[in-house]
Enzyme design. Structure first.
Site, short mmCIF file in Angstrom:
data_model
loop_
_atom_site.label_atom_id
_atom_site.label_comp_id
_atom_site.label_asym_id
_atom_site.label_seq_id
_atom_site.Cartn_x
_atom_site.Cartn_y
_atom_site.Cartn_z
N ARG A 149 -12.50 3.84 9.28
CA ARG A 149 -12.28 3.78 10.72
C ARG A 149 -13.31 4.63 11.44
O ARG A 149 -13.91 4.21 12.41
CB ARG A 149 -10.86 4.31 10.98
CG ARG A 149 -10.20 3.83 12.21
CD ARG A 149 -8.74 4.24 12.21
NE ARG A 149 -8.43 5.28 11.22
CZ ARG A 149 -7.22 5.62 10.83
NH1 ARG A 149 -6.19 5.00 11.33
NH2 ARG A 149 -7.03 6.58 9.94
N LYS B 299 8.88 -0.65 -2.79
CA LYS B 299 8.55 -0.62 -4.23
C LYS B 299 9.64 -1.30 -5.05
O LYS B 299 9.34 -2.02 -6.01
CB LYS B 299 8.36 0.83 -4.67
CG LYS B 299 7.15 1.49 -4.03
CD LYS B 299 7.20 2.99 -4.21
CE LYS B 299 5.99 3.67 -3.58
NZ LYS B 299 6.15 5.13 -3.49
#
Ligand code: NDP
Ligand code: HSE
Length: 437
Positions: free
Chosen positions: A45, A205
């Site tokens: 970024r 997860k």
């Protein structure tokens, strides 16, 4: 042989760790993969931030979409996180014929079905070992090591941040906010740490593990999720006095009535192996028919452990570059046309034992009222602990452990107990599991 060329999207904790590991163990990795693996391009970024010596030979591209379309990149590693632009970048990479590795469990949990279908059509590989349990090779274990087994269930400590917080609160007496700040400083926490402490990361997860274990499509939306934000030090302490430890568990279990998929704080017997798993360590207990119970333990977050999983995926893909796509290990362990949507049990229908803490008026007959309500719901009591009221106090803490019971019955009993005039405030309820089946 020519090097495999990697484009890294992101050079943060995991991206930086991956770059460092590939540089440090480059020779051994090349011997394992059969050819060198080199990071040639990266996109971040903030291009102005210094990235350390390992990045000196990496070409930084301002536009991440330029990276995913770059003709000289073989594998794109998405280590940005979040849903967008990660999803668009991964799909663009796949459609450009690139193999993809990602550590992004939110992305796989929400969009894995779409991503795997796109990858199958494009004939490219998608590796996501780092998305679950950090450095522990649990996806490879479920997908390959246990491929001959029918997996009945699994239970895991799969969020390092919340396990680190619970451990620091118990052992170092830290308050919740300080322990969370430490986990953030150490690079364990998600960009939005509420994902860690509210159980969402563990649910991401768990949905991935369940899909691979049971051969079903990803169904994150059907996971029951509770985090550790509301836990009180008092309950951690009482659980200890009764011989239990509190852990944030992700549990996936097949039953005759459907699949249980749930994340919540759970009391575990102190001597259970999972109760001994402390700090940022993760562990997954798998129940499978041929092997029986097996336990996988290791660091669940951080630069080195997560890079270990990312690099293992890169090596796997490098080794398989010339294999016909139909003969690669399937993304979700089972062939795409053999996945089965299984019914998921609503939490009301799940059966577990419970820890209940009530604040009761210290007067004869009060406990009898409570036990009558429990008996009406066929809830049998395993243990009762009543604390001395502090001097001058009229109310006392009463802790009850129940035998296994259907959740709906406990909720109904709690509503009736809370309505008793002798009971003050809410009843605290936590699930308790011996993880024996
Ligand atoms: P970080 O915040 O440390 O790093 C994110 C990186 O992505 C930074 O380099 C950032 O650039 C870059 N980035 C962000 N947005 C863009 C964009 N639009 N275009 C290009 N680059 C961008 O995150 P982590 O390394 O901790 O996490 C990365 C992924 O790994 C997440 O999916 C996370 O869930 C997962 N994960 C993390 C673990 C951990 O222990 N940290 C463990 C397991 C998985 P800049 O540096 O300029 O800010
Ligand atoms: N925030 C995650 C955790 C990173 O604490 O477990 C690893 O997936």
């Amino acid at each position: 042989m020519n090097a495999v060329r990697i484009g890294l999207l992101g050079l943060g904790t995991v991206g930086g760790g991956t770059l460092e590991l590939l540089a440090r163990n480059g020779d051994e990795i090349a011997r394992r993969a059969g050819r060198p693996i080199r990071v040639t391009h990266a996109s971040v970024r903030d291009a102005g931030r210094p990235r350390g010596p390992q990045a000196a030979n990496v070409q930084l591209l301002a536009d991440p979409f330029e990276l995913v379309h770059h003709p000289q990149i073989d594998i794109v590693a998405e280590l940005i996180g979040g849903i967008e632009p990660a999803r668009a970048l991964v799909l663009a990479a796949i459609n450009a014929g690139k193999h993809v590795v990602t550590a992004n469990k939110a992305l796989i949990a929400h969009h894995g079905n779409e991503i795997f279908e796109a990858a199958r059509r494009a004939g490219v590989a998608v590796g996501f070992e780092a998305a679950v349990a950090g450095g522990i090779p649990i996806i490879k274990t479920l997908r390959e090591g246990l491929a001959g087994n029918r997996i009945q269930g699994l239970a895991g400590i799969i969020n390092g941040t919340s396990n680190y917080i619970l451990t620091q609160m118990r052992d170092a007496g830290l308050d919740f906010a300080t322990a969370l700040a430490d986990a953030q400083r150490l690079g364990y926490a998600e960009a939005d740490p509420s994902f860690d402490i509210d159980g969402v990361d563990a649910a991401h997860k768990l949905s991935i593990l369940a899909a691979i274990a049971f051969g079903m499509p990803l169904c994150f939306d059907q996971v029951h999720v509770e985090g550790i934000r509301g836990l009180s030090a008092m309950d951690v302490d009482y659980a200890g006095q009764l011989g239990y430890r509190l852990k944030l568990l992700g549990i996936a279990r097949r039953t005759e009535r459907g699949v249980q998929l749930r994340v919540h704080p759970t009391l575990l017997p102190q001597r259970h192996l999972l109760a001994q798993v402390d700090g940022v360590i993760n562990a997954v207990l798998v129940d499978s028919d041929a092997l029986g119970q097996s336990l996988y333990y290791g660091a669940g977050a951080g630069a080195g452990p997560t890079a270990s999983a990312v690099v293992a995926d890169l090596i796997d893909i490098a080794r398989a570059l010339t294999i016909d796509p139909e003969h690669r290990v399937p993304y979700l362990a089972f062939h795409h046309d053999r996945l089965q949507a299984l019914p998921i049990l609503p939490i009301d229908a799940v059966e577990t034992a419970f820890y209940l803490r009530l604040t009761a008026l210290d007067r004869p007959g009060v406990l009898a009222d409570v036990t009558r309500i429990l008996a009406d719901q066929h809830i049998s009591i395993e243990a009762i602990l009543q604390k001395e009221p502090p001097p001058g106090e009229s109310h006392v803490a009463v802790i009850l452990l129940t035998h296994t019971v259907r959740e709906r019955a406990v909720r109904e009993a709690i509503a009736r107990i809370e309505a008793l005039p002798s009971i003050d405030g809410r009843v605290v309820s936590l699930r308790l599991d011996h993880l024996e089946h």
